[in-house]
Design a protein around this motif. Structure first.
Motif, PDB file in Angstrom:
ATOM      1  N   MET A   1      41.541  42.435  35.334  1.00  6.75           N
ATOM      2  CA  MET A   1      40.272  41.742  35.369  1.00  6.75           C
ATOM      3  C   MET A   1      40.462  40.299  34.909  1.00  6.75           C
ATOM      4  SD  MET A   1      36.759  42.987  33.680  1.00  6.75           S
ATOM      5  CE  MET A   1      35.976  41.859  32.600  1.00  6.75           C
ATOM      6  N   ALA A   2      39.836  39.362  35.584  1.00  3.45           N
ATOM      7  CA  ALA A   2      39.926  37.945  35.229  1.00  3.45           C
ATOM      8  C   ALA A   2      39.230  37.699  33.895  1.00  3.45           C
ATOM      9  CB  ALA A   2      39.299  37.096  36.321  1.00  3.45           C
ATOM     10  N   THR A   3      39.778  36.789  33.116  1.00  6.36           N
ATOM     11  CA  THR A   3      39.179  36.456  31.835  1.00  6.36           C
ATOM     12  C   THR A   3      38.949  34.959  31.740  1.00  6.36           C
ATOM     13  OG1 THR A   3      41.350  36.293  30.812  1.00  6.36           O
ATOM     14  CG2 THR A   3      40.231  38.408  30.636  1.00  6.36           C
ATOM     15  N   SER A  34      48.912  26.544  39.969  1.00  2.00           N
ATOM     16  CA  SER A  34      50.064  27.386  39.686  1.00  2.00           C
ATOM     17  C   SER A  34      51.259  26.494  39.392  1.00  2.00           C
ATOM     18  CB  SER A  34      50.368  28.330  40.858  1.00  2.00           C
ATOM     19  OG  SER A  34      50.639  27.602  42.026  1.00  2.00           O
ATOM     20  N   GLU A  54      42.047  36.251  41.299  1.00  2.58           N
ATOM     21  CA  GLU A  54      42.830  37.484  41.305  1.00  2.58           C
ATOM     22  C   GLU A  54      42.533  38.239  40.008  1.00  2.58           C
ATOM     23  OE1 GLU A  54      44.759  38.561  43.811  1.00  2.58           O
ATOM     24  OE2 GLU A  54      44.230  36.781  44.989  1.00  2.58           O
ATOM     25  N   PRO A  55      42.772  39.549  39.990  1.00  7.50           N
ATOM     26  CA  PRO A  55      42.441  40.329  38.787  1.00  7.50           C
ATOM     27  C   PRO A  55      43.069  39.816  37.487  1.00  7.50           C
ATOM     28  CG  PRO A  55      42.904  41.796  40.618  1.00  7.50           C
ATOM     29  CD  PRO A  55      43.242  40.396  41.079  1.00  7.50           C
ATOM     30  N   ALA A  56      44.295  39.290  37.522  1.00  9.24           N
ATOM     31  CA  ALA A  56      44.967  38.855  36.291  1.00  9.24           C
ATOM     32  C   ALA A  56      44.769  37.366  35.996  1.00  9.24           C
ATOM     33  CB  ALA A  56      46.450  39.171  36.373  1.00  9.24           C
ATOM     34  N   ASP A  57      43.984  36.661  36.813  1.00 15.46           N
ATOM     35  CA  ASP A  57      43.781  35.227  36.606  1.00 15.46           C
ATOM     36  C   ASP A  57      42.992  34.939  35.343  1.00 15.46           C
ATOM     37  OD1 ASP A  57      45.079  34.407  38.908  1.00 15.46           O
ATOM     38  OD2 ASP A  57      43.245  34.220  40.081  1.00 15.46           O
ATOM     39  N   LEU A  58      43.279  33.783  34.770  1.00 18.38           N
ATOM     40  CA  LEU A  58      42.442  33.244  33.712  1.00 18.38           C
ATOM     41  C   LEU A  58      41.593  32.157  34.349  1.00 18.38           C
ATOM     42  CD1 LEU A  58      45.301  34.059  32.074  1.00 18.38           C
ATOM     43  CD2 LEU A  58      43.586  33.693  30.323  1.00 18.38           C
ATOM     44  N   ASP A  70      47.173  31.846  37.180  1.00 16.35           N
ATOM     45  CA  ASP A  70      47.792  33.156  36.963  1.00 16.35           C
ATOM     46  C   ASP A  70      48.418  33.181  35.572  1.00 16.35           C
ATOM     47  OD1 ASP A  70      50.975  32.794  37.331  1.00 16.35           O
ATOM     48  OD2 ASP A  70      49.909  31.444  38.684  1.00 16.35           O
ATOM     49  N   ASP A  71      48.577  34.376  35.031  1.00 18.01           N
ATOM     50  CA  ASP A  71      49.042  34.498  33.645  1.00 18.01           C
ATOM     51  C   ASP A  71      50.455  33.955  33.425  1.00 18.01           C
ATOM     52  OD1 ASP A  71      50.104  36.622  35.087  1.00 18.01           O
ATOM     53  OD2 ASP A  71      49.762  38.112  33.533  1.00 18.01           O
TER      54      ASP A  71
END
Length: 112
Positions: A1-3, A34, A54-58, A70-71
């Motif tokens: 999940m994006a935070t 990126s 994307e799910p892992a994006d900040l 992206d993380d």
């Protein structure tokens, strides 16, 4: 999940430019930053528009415009700000990165 990312900032000038470009291209106002290997200093910044995070994006948000990172890239740009600057040499997005030990003259690549 994006935070939500408090550790990267999109300036109001950059947000306004992203919103203007996105409106012309009929895209969501989401700018992706990126970091990739390469460039004259070791790493280089890449900008592009995204349809959705994307799910892992900040996510950093300014004036309704989102900057997504992206993380893995965030580790290299944590604490940075993304600005839009206009000068005699042209206009571009510029990353003020406190993690960069050095950079190239054009500002698109850096080393840590």
């Amino acid at each position: 999940m994006a935070t939500l990312a408090p550790d990267i900032v999109l300036t109001p000038a950059a947000a306004a430019r992203v919103a203007a470009i996105a409106a012309r291209q009929n895209k969501p106002a989401i700018l992706r930053l990126s970091v990739e290997g390469g460039g004259c200093s070791g790493f280089q910044y890449r900008f592009g528009f995204a349809d959705a995070p994307e799910p892992a994006d900040l996510i950093a948000e300014t004036d309704g415009v989102r900057l997504v990172v992206d993380d893995m890239s965030l580790d290299l740009v944590r604490g940075a700000s993304v600005d839009y600057v206009e000068s005699l040499g042209g206009a571009s997005f510029k990353v003020e990165n406190p993690n960069a030990a050095s950079g190239c003259g054009c500002g698109t690549s850096f080393s840590v």
